[in-house]
Design an enzyme around this catalytic site. Structure first.
Site: not given
Length: 344
Positions: A277, A279
């Site tokens: 991930d 983000r």
């Protein structure tokens, strides 16, 4: 592994007017266009070119720690040496399996090269060449500025324009575009009066799910559920440009192709050289602070998202947001639960 940014964005290493910030912004544009750039660190300088679309400068290529570990090497930033052939190097950079010969641990310049590729939404692997061979006018950036750029950029979101927008979910929202120093936006969709403990969804853009109605993920369903909740109860949806968990649409589609070969969503991202991930929530935290919110009820099943906002000084109470389980997204949701710790 999840990308994290430190909590202190009040005094980033760079500001948007610094020459180093401007140089990195321009270098990202060059890499996005497939053109090499020079990366400097002290007395060292290297020419770097993206493997997906840029010229092949040599058989030397950077790999991220994630990609190196996936290939069975030490999970550390790495420079490999291979035949200077696009097919050979592309396989090492992003195939589901590849043989690697000579390799060595990478330094700050190689780290910065991979980070530039990520910010340009390229595969994070760059071939390396001599800076002395760079054509006149080749842009350059300092490795330290590259590695500080995300921190500085996240602090630059500012409200630019607002308008009332009637929503199909049943209310009229005040929609505000918060633009950063290089033109990226976070969109705040606000219904009703907001105050401490407001209901909030921080939603990452998903072209396939939100727009095309893909059944492969639950993103579109979660967005519609969140909009329905704020239309009935009041609250905010922040729409952030972090497609594919922050890897961009093209790389997400590459990950989909790897999933069709048997990898799950986590391993597919790692195989391409990304964290599972990518983000971060610094820009979202900045926007929430500008909206006057330090405490929210966050519509999410993802404890990492809650923790990411907490590092930005936001007090978070998670609120479940469960979409439908279908034969098409069942494996995806199971991976979210078992490998990413989502509360499903």
């Amino acid at each position: 592994m999840i990308r994290t940014l430190g909590p202190n964005l009040s005094a980033p290493h760079l500001s948007a007017n610094d020459p180093g910030f401007i140089a990195v912004h321009r270098a990202i544009g060059e890499i996005a266009a497939g053109r090499p750039v020079i990366i400097r660190d002290g007395l060292q300088a290297v020419l770097a070119s993206p493997i997906d679309g840029g010229p092949i400068l040599s058989g030397r290529m950077t790999l991220t720690a994630a990609r190196a570990g996936y290939l069975g090497l030490e999970p550390a930033p790495t420079v490999v040496e291979a035949e200077p052939d696009r097919a050979v190097l592309s396989a090492i950079a992003m195939a589901d399996a590849a043989d690697v010969g000579r390799h060595m641990r990478a330094g700050s310049i190689a780290n910065a090269a991979s980070e530039l590729a990520k910010m340009a939404e390229r595969v994070p692997a760059m071939t390396l060449g001599s800076a002395s061979s760079a054509p006149p006018g080749t842009l350059a950036a300092h490795a330290g500025d590259v590695l500080s750029f995300r921190h500085a950029l996240a602090a630059t979101q500012r409200p630019i324009a607002s308008a009332p927008v009637p929503l199909a979910a049943g209310a009229t929202a005040n929609v505000t575009a918060f633009r950063n120093a290089i033109g990226g936006t976070v969109t705040a969709v606000v219904v009703g009066d907001i105050d401490r403990g407001a209901l909030v969804r921080v939603h990452s853009a998903c072209v396939t799910g939100d727009i095309l109605g893909s059944l492969k993920c639950d993103c579109g369903a979660q967005l519609r559920l969140a909009l329905g909740r704020i239309c009935s109860e009041g609250g905010i949806v922040l729409y952030t440009a972090q497609e594919g968990r922050g890897i961009g649409l093209a790389n997400k589609l590459r990950a989909y192709a790897l999933q069709d070969k048997g990898l799950d969503t986590v391993d597919a991202n790692i195989a391409l050289g990304f964290h599972d991930d990518e983000r971060d929530y610094a820009a979202a935290g900045n926007v929430l602070a500008q909206l006057g919110l330090s405490s929210i009820r966050l519509m999410t099943n993802n404890p990492t998202k809650a923790a990411g906002l907490a590092t930005q000084g936001i007090s978070v109470e998670p609120v479940p947001l469960i979409g439908p389980v279908t034969p098409d997204n069942e494996r995806y949701l199971a991976t979210k639960k078992t490998r990413s710790g989502h509360h499903l």
